[in-house]
Design an enzyme around this catalytic site. Structure first.
Site, PDB file in Angstrom:
ATOM      1  N   LYS A 170       0.894  -1.173   0.000  1.00  0.00           N
ATOM      2  CA  LYS A 170       0.000   0.000   0.000  1.00  0.00           C
ATOM      3  C   LYS A 170       0.932   1.224   0.000  1.00  0.00           C
ATOM      4  O   LYS A 170       1.454   1.611   1.044  1.00  0.00           O
ATOM      5  CB  LYS A 170      -0.894  -0.026   1.249  1.00  0.00           C
ATOM      6  CG  LYS A 170      -2.206   0.751   1.104  1.00  0.00           C
ATOM      7  CD  LYS A 170      -2.064   2.209   0.751  1.00  0.00           C
ATOM      8  CE  LYS A 170      -1.629   3.055   1.925  1.00  0.00           C
ATOM      9  NZ  LYS A 170      -1.414   4.487   1.510  1.00  0.00           N
ATOM     10  N   GLY A 201      -4.469   3.530  -2.192  1.00  0.00           N
ATOM     11  CA  GLY A 201      -5.565   3.984  -1.339  1.00  0.00           C
ATOM     12  C   GLY A 201      -5.041   4.871  -0.232  1.00  0.00           C
ATOM     13  O   GLY A 201      -3.830   5.088  -0.117  1.00  0.00           O
ATOM     14  N   GLY A 203      -4.220   6.120   3.709  1.00  0.00           N
ATOM     15  CA  GLY A 203      -3.702   5.464   4.905  1.00  0.00           C
ATOM     16  C   GLY A 203      -4.813   5.006   5.832  1.00  0.00           C
ATOM     17  O   GLY A 203      -4.871   3.819   6.206  1.00  0.00           O
ATOM     18  N   GLU A 245       9.963   1.962  10.425  1.00  0.00           N
ATOM     19  CA  GLU A 245      11.038   2.866  10.022  1.00  0.00           C
ATOM     20  C   GLU A 245      10.439   4.262  10.127  1.00  0.00           C
ATOM     21  O   GLU A 245       9.635   4.633   9.284  1.00  0.00           O
ATOM     22  CB  GLU A 245      11.398   2.535   8.566  1.00  0.00           C
ATOM     23  CG  GLU A 245      12.790   2.852   8.165  1.00  0.00           C
ATOM     24  CD  GLU A 245      13.789   2.010   8.914  1.00  0.00           C
ATOM     25  OE1 GLU A 245      14.463   2.590   9.772  1.00  0.00           O
ATOM     26  OE2 GLU A 245      13.875   0.805   8.665  1.00  0.00           O
ATOM     27  N   CYS A 279      14.348  10.931   6.097  1.00  0.00           N
ATOM     28  CA  CYS A 279      14.155  10.645   7.518  1.00  0.00           C
ATOM     29  C   CYS A 279      15.471  10.703   8.298  1.00  0.00           C
ATOM     30  O   CYS A 279      15.481  11.022   9.471  1.00  0.00           O
ATOM     31  CB  CYS A 279      13.461   9.311   7.713  1.00  0.00           C
ATOM     32  SG  CYS A 279      14.094   8.015   6.660  1.00  0.00           S
ATOM     33  N   GLU A 371      10.694  16.576  14.004  1.00  0.00           N
ATOM     34  CA  GLU A 371      11.092  16.383  12.613  1.00  0.00           C
ATOM     35  C   GLU A 371      10.332  17.385  11.739  1.00  0.00           C
ATOM     36  O   GLU A 371       9.110  17.384  11.704  1.00  0.00           O
ATOM     37  CB  GLU A 371      10.759  14.949  12.175  1.00  0.00           C
ATOM     38  CG  GLU A 371      11.188  14.658  10.758  1.00  0.00           C
ATOM     39  CD  GLU A 371      11.026  13.193  10.386  1.00  0.00           C
ATOM     40  OE1 GLU A 371       9.895  12.673  10.451  1.00  0.00           O
ATOM     41  OE2 GLU A 371      12.038  12.566  10.014  1.00  0.00           O
TER      42      GLU A 371
HETATM   43  P1  NAI Z   1       2.236   9.068   7.124  1.00  0.00           P
HETATM   44  O1  NAI Z   1       2.907   8.340   8.221  1.00  0.00           O
HETATM   45  O2  NAI Z   1       0.824   9.488   7.295  1.00  0.00           O
HETATM   46  O3  NAI Z   1       2.281   8.192   5.762  1.00  0.00           O
HETATM   47  C1  NAI Z   1       3.124   7.099   5.513  1.00  0.00           C
HETATM   48  C2  NAI Z   1       2.321   5.937   4.972  1.00  0.00           C
HETATM   49  O4  NAI Z   1       1.409   5.497   5.984  1.00  0.00           O
HETATM   50  C3  NAI Z   1       1.438   6.272   3.759  1.00  0.00           C
HETATM   51  O5  NAI Z   1       1.391   5.171   2.880  1.00  0.00           O
HETATM   52  C4  NAI Z   1       0.076   6.474   4.396  1.00  0.00           C
HETATM   53  O6  NAI Z   1      -0.989   6.259   3.490  1.00  0.00           O
HETATM   54  C5  NAI Z   1       0.087   5.428   5.475  1.00  0.00           C
HETATM   55  N1  NAI Z   1      -0.854   5.649   6.573  1.00  0.00           N
HETATM   56  C6  NAI Z   1      -1.301   6.841   7.073  1.00  0.00           C
HETATM   57  N2  NAI Z   1      -2.174   6.629   8.071  1.00  0.00           N
HETATM   58  C7  NAI Z   1      -2.287   5.283   8.229  1.00  0.00           C
HETATM   59  C8  NAI Z   1      -3.019   4.442   9.106  1.00  0.00           C
HETATM   60  N3  NAI Z   1      -3.847   4.937  10.029  1.00  0.00           N
HETATM   61  N4  NAI Z   1      -2.873   3.109   8.991  1.00  0.00           N
HETATM   62  C9  NAI Z   1      -2.046   2.580   8.075  1.00  0.00           C
HETATM   63  N5  NAI Z   1      -1.341   3.319   7.209  1.00  0.00           N
HETATM   64  C10 NAI Z   1      -1.446   4.656   7.282  1.00  0.00           C
HETATM   65  O7  NAI Z   1       3.154  10.321   6.774  1.00  0.00           O
HETATM   66  P2  NAI Z   1       2.735  11.711   6.096  1.00  0.00           P
HETATM   67  O8  NAI Z   1       1.477  12.202   6.711  1.00  0.00           O
HETATM   68  O9  NAI Z   1       2.760  11.559   4.633  1.00  0.00           O
HETATM   69  O10 NAI Z   1       3.947  12.659   6.546  1.00  0.00           O
HETATM   70  C11 NAI Z   1       3.907  13.292   7.798  1.00  0.00           C
HETATM   71  C12 NAI Z   1       5.262  13.316   8.452  1.00  0.00           C
HETATM   72  O11 NAI Z   1       5.738  11.990   8.643  1.00  0.00           O
HETATM   73  C13 NAI Z   1       6.365  13.991   7.647  1.00  0.00           C
HETATM   74  O12 NAI Z   1       6.336  15.373   7.816  1.00  0.00           O
HETATM   75  C14 NAI Z   1       7.583  13.352   8.220  1.00  0.00           C
HETATM   76  O13 NAI Z   1       7.923  14.004   9.433  1.00  0.00           O
HETATM   77  C15 NAI Z   1       7.157  11.947   8.535  1.00  0.00           C
HETATM   78  N6  NAI Z   1       7.540  11.003   7.478  1.00  0.00           N
HETATM   79  C16 NAI Z   1       8.632  10.199   7.689  1.00  0.00           C
HETATM   80  C17 NAI Z   1       9.062   9.363   6.679  1.00  0.00           C
HETATM   81  C18 NAI Z   1      10.237   8.469   6.855  1.00  0.00           C
HETATM   82  O14 NAI Z   1      10.923   8.172   5.881  1.00  0.00           O
HETATM   83  N7  NAI Z   1      10.498   7.952   8.041  1.00  0.00           N
HETATM   84  C19 NAI Z   1       8.433   9.332   5.354  1.00  0.00           C
HETATM   85  C20 NAI Z   1       7.255  10.180   5.258  1.00  0.00           C
HETATM   86  C21 NAI Z   1       6.875  10.976   6.289  1.00  0.00           C
END
Ligand code: NAI
Ligand code: MG
Length: 464
Positions: A170, A201, A203, A245, A279, A371
């Site tokens: 996903k 889709g 999250g 991660e 990250c 972050e």
């Molecule tokens: P996010 O954590 O919401 O998204 C990452 C993935 O998780 C996406 O595929 C999303 O659809 C999925 N997701 C979101 N809510 C979910 C849920 N309840 N259950 C299962 N899957 C879910 O990250 P977002 O909102 O795009 O970015 C926000 C912050 O997160 C960024 O500003 C950054 O600080 C951090 N981030 C860190 C990353 C890393 O490489 N460790 C990568 C992206 C974001």
């Protein structure tokens, strides 16, 4: 604008169960470039069933045959590098040079490393009178972010396949086109039906359904700490394996005697790459008070070498733009000194932020703790080495880091005391085989190389 209607499930593109769509936006010009289906729990369930059905056959496929198929995926990635780079530029906004060198190039190296590891790894060991078998964990639910859209996918799918697992992916809603391209290439490579499946889709809907699905054996998630915590709780309640991660707030520590100019330039470059959306970025630069002002001037100078729209792309989305701007405004409000950049838009269109440098940052400030995920460097002053260590270790995160010193031994001694998963010593280069992952709230588990493969294996011992 292209409207896609399929999900890749069981070796074919099938219409999604419901009619909802997600708009894909080009962050450089804010235009909608495509729509992809918003998968639901029903699509996730179909994909998990396909992965479960394919598991016995794939797990029984010998390591050499799995290696050959992963090598075929690597070859497809390599021969489609131009299309991959264009897709990443279109949906993430990465400048073309970065898109081809890193976003398209790195996954070729990682897929190649797992083709080799699948063939060479020992899936059996002997301990006393026991034969220990390393077997695939089972069906993997992979949930990936948008920042390195293809790398994050390959860093999960390649080791999972090498281990003999099957996968449901996903991907992030911001970058589904790269994921769709990856599915096409997996298909072209001849990976058997059901071994890899894709559900696009949101999250909260598709991602949450995948994390909670009772027939998923391991959830591997990369993204925010907030979502990671929830996924960890769900997996814990279901007693299933989980790999997380998460975020970072990594320190680049310049010890007295280091090449200050080189360290500052490299640290600013490390933050600016991918517009700060990394990250493990070294977003906190720690400098001794005697050379602090010199470092501030050098950092401001270095930031000027990244003009928005040329060497540095936009942020991925308007949401991220608002978030990063909010942090910059908060830094000013909490008393940090802005020496480059700021919250204003540097360009008329697109989700751009100017390379931003903050001086006079103290460890308790929000911009020194949270972050930001944008092109923002914070400079902190330290008194002595113990103070530097306390500051470096003084966040909830522990993902990356750097130490700069006059001699390597001094840098290594300091790095040993850092609470973090990776440290670059005097500019040591990125190693795609080195374990990558977090201490503390930066996550659970490791990706890449043999340590990344181990995440997808479980052990059985036979007493002979
Ligand atoms: P996010 O954590 O919401 O998204 C990452 C993935 O998780 C996406 O595929 C999303 O659809 C999925 N997701 C979101 N809510 C979910 C849920 N309840 N259950 C299962 N899957 C879910 O990250 P977002 O909102 O795009 O970015 C926000 C912050 O997160 C960024 O500003 C950054 O600080 C951090 N981030 C860190 C990353 C890393 O490489 N460790 C990568 C992206 C974001
Ligand atoms: Mg987008």
């Amino acid at each position: 604008m292209t409207t896609h209607d399929g999900m890749y499930i069981g070796g074919q593109w099938r219409p999604a169960a419901s009619a909802g769509t997600i708009a894909v936006v080009n962050p450089a010009d804010e235009r909608i470039i495509a729509r992809v289906p918003a998968g639901t729990a029903e699509d996730v369930d179909a994909a998990v069933r396909a992965a479960r059905a394919a598991l016995p056959g794939w797990a029984a496929t010998g390591p050499a045959a799995r290696a050959a198929l992963i090598a075929a995926v690597r070859d497809e990635l390599r021969s489609h590098a131009a299309e991959i780079a264009e897709t990443v530029t279109a949906e993430l906004g990465a400048p073309p040079a970065l898109a081809s060198a890193v976003h398209a190039g790195l996954p070729v190296a990682v897929a190649g490393s797992y083709a080799e590891l699948a063939a060479s790894h020992s899936f059996e060991e002997t301990i006393g009178n026991s034969a220990v078998l390393l077997e695939p964990v089972g069906v993997v639910g992979a949930i990936t972010p948008w920042n390195y859209p293809l790398h994050q996918i390959v860093a999960k799918v390649a080791p999972a396949l090498a281990a003999g697992c099957t996968v449901v992916l996903k991907p992030a809603e911001d970058t589904p086109l790269t994921a769709r391209l990856f599915a096409r290439l997996v298909h072209r490579a001849g990976v058997p039906a059901g071994v890899f499946n894709l559900v696009t889709g949101t999250g909260p809907e598709a991602g949450a359904a995948l994390a909670a699905h009772e027939d998923v054996d391991l959830v591997s998630f990369t993204g925010s700490t907030a979502v990671g915590r929830r996924i960890g709780a769900i997996a814990g309640a279901a007693v299933k394996r989980v790999a997380l991660e998460l975020g970072g707030k990594s320190a680049s520590v310049v010890l007295p005697g280091a090449d200050l100019a080189g360290a500052v330039r490299a640290t600013v470059a490390n933050v600016m790459i991918n517009s700060g959306q990394t990250c493990s970025a070294w977003t906190r630069l720690l400098v001794h008070r005697d050379r602090y002002e010199e470092a501030v001037a050098l950092a401001a100078e270095a930031a000027a070498e990244y003009p928005p729209g040329a060497r540095i792309g936009p942020l991925v989305s308007e949401r991220q733009l608002r978030r990063v701007r909010g942090y910059i405004e908060q830094g000013v409000a909490e008393g940090a000194r802005l020496v480059a950049g700021g919250p204003e838009s540097p360009l008329e269109r697109g989700f751009y932020v100017s390379p931003t440098v903050f001086a006079d940052v103290t460890p308790g400030m929000t911009i020194a703790q949270e972050e930001i995920f944008g092109p923002v460097v914070t400079l902190l002053r330290y008194e002595d080495e113990e103070d530097a260590l306390r500051i470096a270790n003084g966040t909830v995160y522990g993902l990356g880091g750097a130490v700069w010193a006059g001699d390597e031994a001094a840098a290594v001694a300091f790095a040993r005391r850092m609470e973090t998963g990776q440290v670059h010593i005097n500019g040591g280069r990125f190693n795609p085989l080195a374990p990558f992952g977090g201490y503390k709230q930066s996550g659970v588990g490791r990706e890449l190389g043999p340590h990344g493969l181990a995440e997808y294996l479980q052990t059985k011992s036979l007493q002979l």
